[in-house]
Design a protein around this motif. Structure first.
Motif, PDB file in Angstrom:
ATOM      1  N   GLU A  29      38.081  42.885  38.647  1.00  0.00           N
ATOM      2  CA  GLU A  29      38.935  42.092  39.522  1.00  0.00           C
ATOM      3  C   GLU A  29      40.380  42.325  39.102  1.00  0.00           C
ATOM      4  N   GLY A  30      41.203  42.764  40.044  1.00  0.00           N
ATOM      5  CA  GLY A  30      42.589  43.052  39.742  1.00  0.00           C
ATOM      6  C   GLY A  30      43.500  41.891  40.095  1.00  0.00           C
ATOM      7  N   TYR A  31      44.531  41.691  39.272  1.00  0.00           N
ATOM      8  CA  TYR A  31      45.535  40.650  39.507  1.00  0.00           C
ATOM      9  C   TYR A  31      46.913  41.241  39.207  1.00  0.00           C
ATOM     10  N   LEU A  33      51.549  40.390  39.334  1.00  0.00           N
ATOM     11  CA  LEU A  33      52.635  39.470  39.634  1.00  0.00           C
ATOM     12  C   LEU A  33      52.741  39.343  41.145  1.00  0.00           C
ATOM     13  N   GLU A  34      53.005  38.143  41.600  1.00  0.00           N
ATOM     14  CA  GLU A  34      52.933  37.852  43.038  1.00  0.00           C
ATOM     15  C   GLU A  34      53.769  38.800  43.892  1.00  0.00           C
ATOM     16  N   LYS A  35      55.000  39.115  43.460  1.00  0.00           N
ATOM     17  CA  LYS A  35      55.873  39.940  44.302  1.00  0.00           C
ATOM     18  C   LYS A  35      55.346  41.358  44.477  1.00  0.00           C
ATOM     19  N   TYR A  36      54.599  41.872  43.492  1.00  0.00           N
ATOM     20  CA  TYR A  36      54.016  43.204  43.635  1.00  0.00           C
ATOM     21  C   TYR A  36      52.625  43.132  44.263  1.00  0.00           C
ATOM     22  N   GLY A  37      51.911  42.059  43.971  1.00  0.00           N
ATOM     23  CA  GLY A  37      50.584  41.899  44.555  1.00  0.00           C
ATOM     24  C   GLY A  37      50.615  41.805  46.059  1.00  0.00           C
ATOM     25  N   LYS A  38      51.653  41.166  46.605  1.00  0.00           N
ATOM     26  CA  LYS A  38      51.774  41.041  48.061  1.00  0.00           C
ATOM     27  C   LYS A  38      51.879  42.408  48.731  1.00  0.00           C
ATOM     28  N   GLU A  39      52.520  43.359  48.042  1.00  0.00           N
ATOM     29  CA  GLU A  39      52.697  44.695  48.618  1.00  0.00           C
ATOM     30  C   GLU A  39      51.388  45.474  48.673  1.00  0.00           C
ATOM     31  N   THR A  40      50.484  45.172  47.754  1.00  0.00           N
ATOM     32  CA  THR A  40      49.259  45.975  47.634  1.00  0.00           C
ATOM     33  C   THR A  40      47.983  45.201  47.945  1.00  0.00           C
ATOM     34  N   PRO A  43      45.427  40.036  44.322  1.00  0.00           N
ATOM     35  CA  PRO A  43      45.642  38.600  44.096  1.00  0.00           C
ATOM     36  C   PRO A  43      46.677  38.355  43.000  1.00  0.00           C
ATOM     37  N   ALA A  44      47.375  37.230  43.115  1.00  0.00           N
ATOM     38  CA  ALA A  44      48.445  36.911  42.173  1.00  0.00           C
ATOM     39  C   ALA A  44      47.907  36.373  40.858  1.00  0.00           C
ATOM     40  N   ILE A  45      48.641  36.658  39.785  1.00  0.00           N
ATOM     41  CA  ILE A  45      48.389  36.034  38.489  1.00  0.00           C
ATOM     42  C   ILE A  45      48.951  34.615  38.601  1.00  0.00           C
ATOM     43  N   ALA A  46      48.087  33.638  38.776  1.00  0.00           N
ATOM     44  CA  ALA A  46      48.559  32.280  39.105  1.00  0.00           C
ATOM     45  C   ALA A  46      47.710  31.232  38.393  1.00  0.00           C
ATOM     46  N   PRO A  47      48.278  30.035  38.189  1.00  0.00           N
ATOM     47  CA  PRO A  47      49.651  29.641  38.551  1.00  0.00           C
ATOM     48  C   PRO A  47      50.708  30.177  37.589  1.00  0.00           C
TER      49      PRO A  47
END
Length: 343
Positions: A29-31, A33-40, A43-47
């Motif tokens: 399962e890949g995670y 940072l949100e700003k880079y995850g949105k491009e690809t 899922p985001a490393i959250a919270p």
């Protein structure tokens, strides 16, 4: 392995996706940072990275950080506890040049996983464990490969240190051995050394002054009991039978019973406490177990089968080594799998 992969840059996300696709023998399962995850679409490393790391550290078999080692070290530091239980942790730079086995190289499998990651990415695997770099026998690698419990971790460390220093240690096994025994291990018949490894089902079996016990998971406990039997009664009977047989609870792989007991609280609690698997069989399945079993008219009237504990032990685990013992409404039997050590 269940693997969580974290990336922190745009290029790291590319490697993240390649690893998720390339490590075909694992569940990845890949995670990101949100700003880079949105491009690809990762899922985001959250919270937060701290919360994400804490969650993953206890729920996956391995973690791969694609970024600086410092990020990985600071992230996992609060949760590192024991080489017996910590997951494998790897770190790969975002250019895919090096992949470092950072934590749980042997027992957790980080060294082997680093080799697999290297095969997918072309990175250079960085392995720093002393036995590996010196090409010596590694007790913990052998134990993992053979599904053995290491009873004395301090002695395991001492054994590795002796082997790295070019010394020899003793070796004996109460089970058959396949393969070639490494030359740095001296069999009990050849010479009696002060320290040695003993592969056995009992922690009381100590042929050396300092014995490192490796206990294979090869015992199945068959259990029958009355409905709602107190958990402490079941545990006491099981431990008593194991003690009489000279078998450590560490040698137990699973418990077994009839499907009527699939939700029996006392058995479930026992399995959970000792981290044993629990399997059940229908009466029809139990009838197919091969062997001669202790028959009970009462048990047959209640369950439809003349014996539960012996039959379930055999059906789940192999050869019956301890026939039914019945006390206070609890019946216990033991079976052993055809286990052998493999080098």
């Amino acid at each position: 392995m269940k693997i969580a992969i974290a990336s922190f840059t745009r290029n790291g996300c590319v490697w993240n996706q390649k690893l998720c696709a390339g490590l075909k023998n694992h569940s990845c399962e890949g995670y990101a940072l949100e700003k880079y995850g949105k491009e690809t679409g990762i899922p985001a490393i959250a919270p937060s990275l701290a919360v994400w790391t804490e969650r993953m550290f206890t729920n996956v078999d391995a973690m791969i950080f694609i970024g600086a080692c410092g990020i990985a070290v600071r992230s996992i530091a609060p949760y590192v506890k024991s080489k017996k239980t910590d997951p494998a942790v790897l770190c790969m730079d975002e250019q895919g040049k090096f992949v470092i086995s950072l934590l749980s190289g042997h027992i957790g499998g980080a060294n082997g996983l680093a080799e697999e990651v290297a095969a997918v990415t072309g990175a250079v695997p960085v392995i720093t464990t002393a036995t590996d770099v010196n090409h010596k026998f590694a007790v913990d690698v052998f134990a993992v490969k053979n599904h053995c419990e290491i009873c004395e971790m301090e002695l395991a460390k001492e054994a590795s240190a002796l082997l790295v220093d070019g010394k020899k240690i003793g070796f004996c096994s109460r089970f058959s051995v396949d393969g070639t025994i490494p030359e740095e291990l001296v069999t009990e018949k050849a010479e009696k050394l002060q320290m040695g490894i003993c592969i056995t089902a009992s922690e009381q079996d100590s042929p050396y002054e300092r014995t490192l016990h490796l206990i294979p998971k090869m015992i199945t406990i068959g259990i029958g009991c009355k409905k709602n039997t107190p958990p402490e009664w079941i545990e006491e009977r099981v431990l008593t039978v194991l003690a009489k047989a000279g078998i450590s609870e560490k040698a137990v792989r699973q418990v077994a019973s009839i499907d009527l007991k699939a939700q029996e609280p006392g058995i479930l609690r026992l399995a959970e406490k000792y981290d044993w698997q629990y399997c059940t069989f229908s009466a029809e399945e139990l009838k197919k177990a091969k062997g001669t079993f202790t028959s009970s008219a009462f048990v047959k009237k209640i369950t439809g089968i003349d014996n539960v504990c012996e039959r379930s032990a055999v059906l789940a685990g192999g050869r019956l080594i301890r026939k039914k013992e019945a006390v206070d409404g609890v019946t216990v039997a033991l079976s052993a799998a055809d286990w052998r050590a493999v080098f």
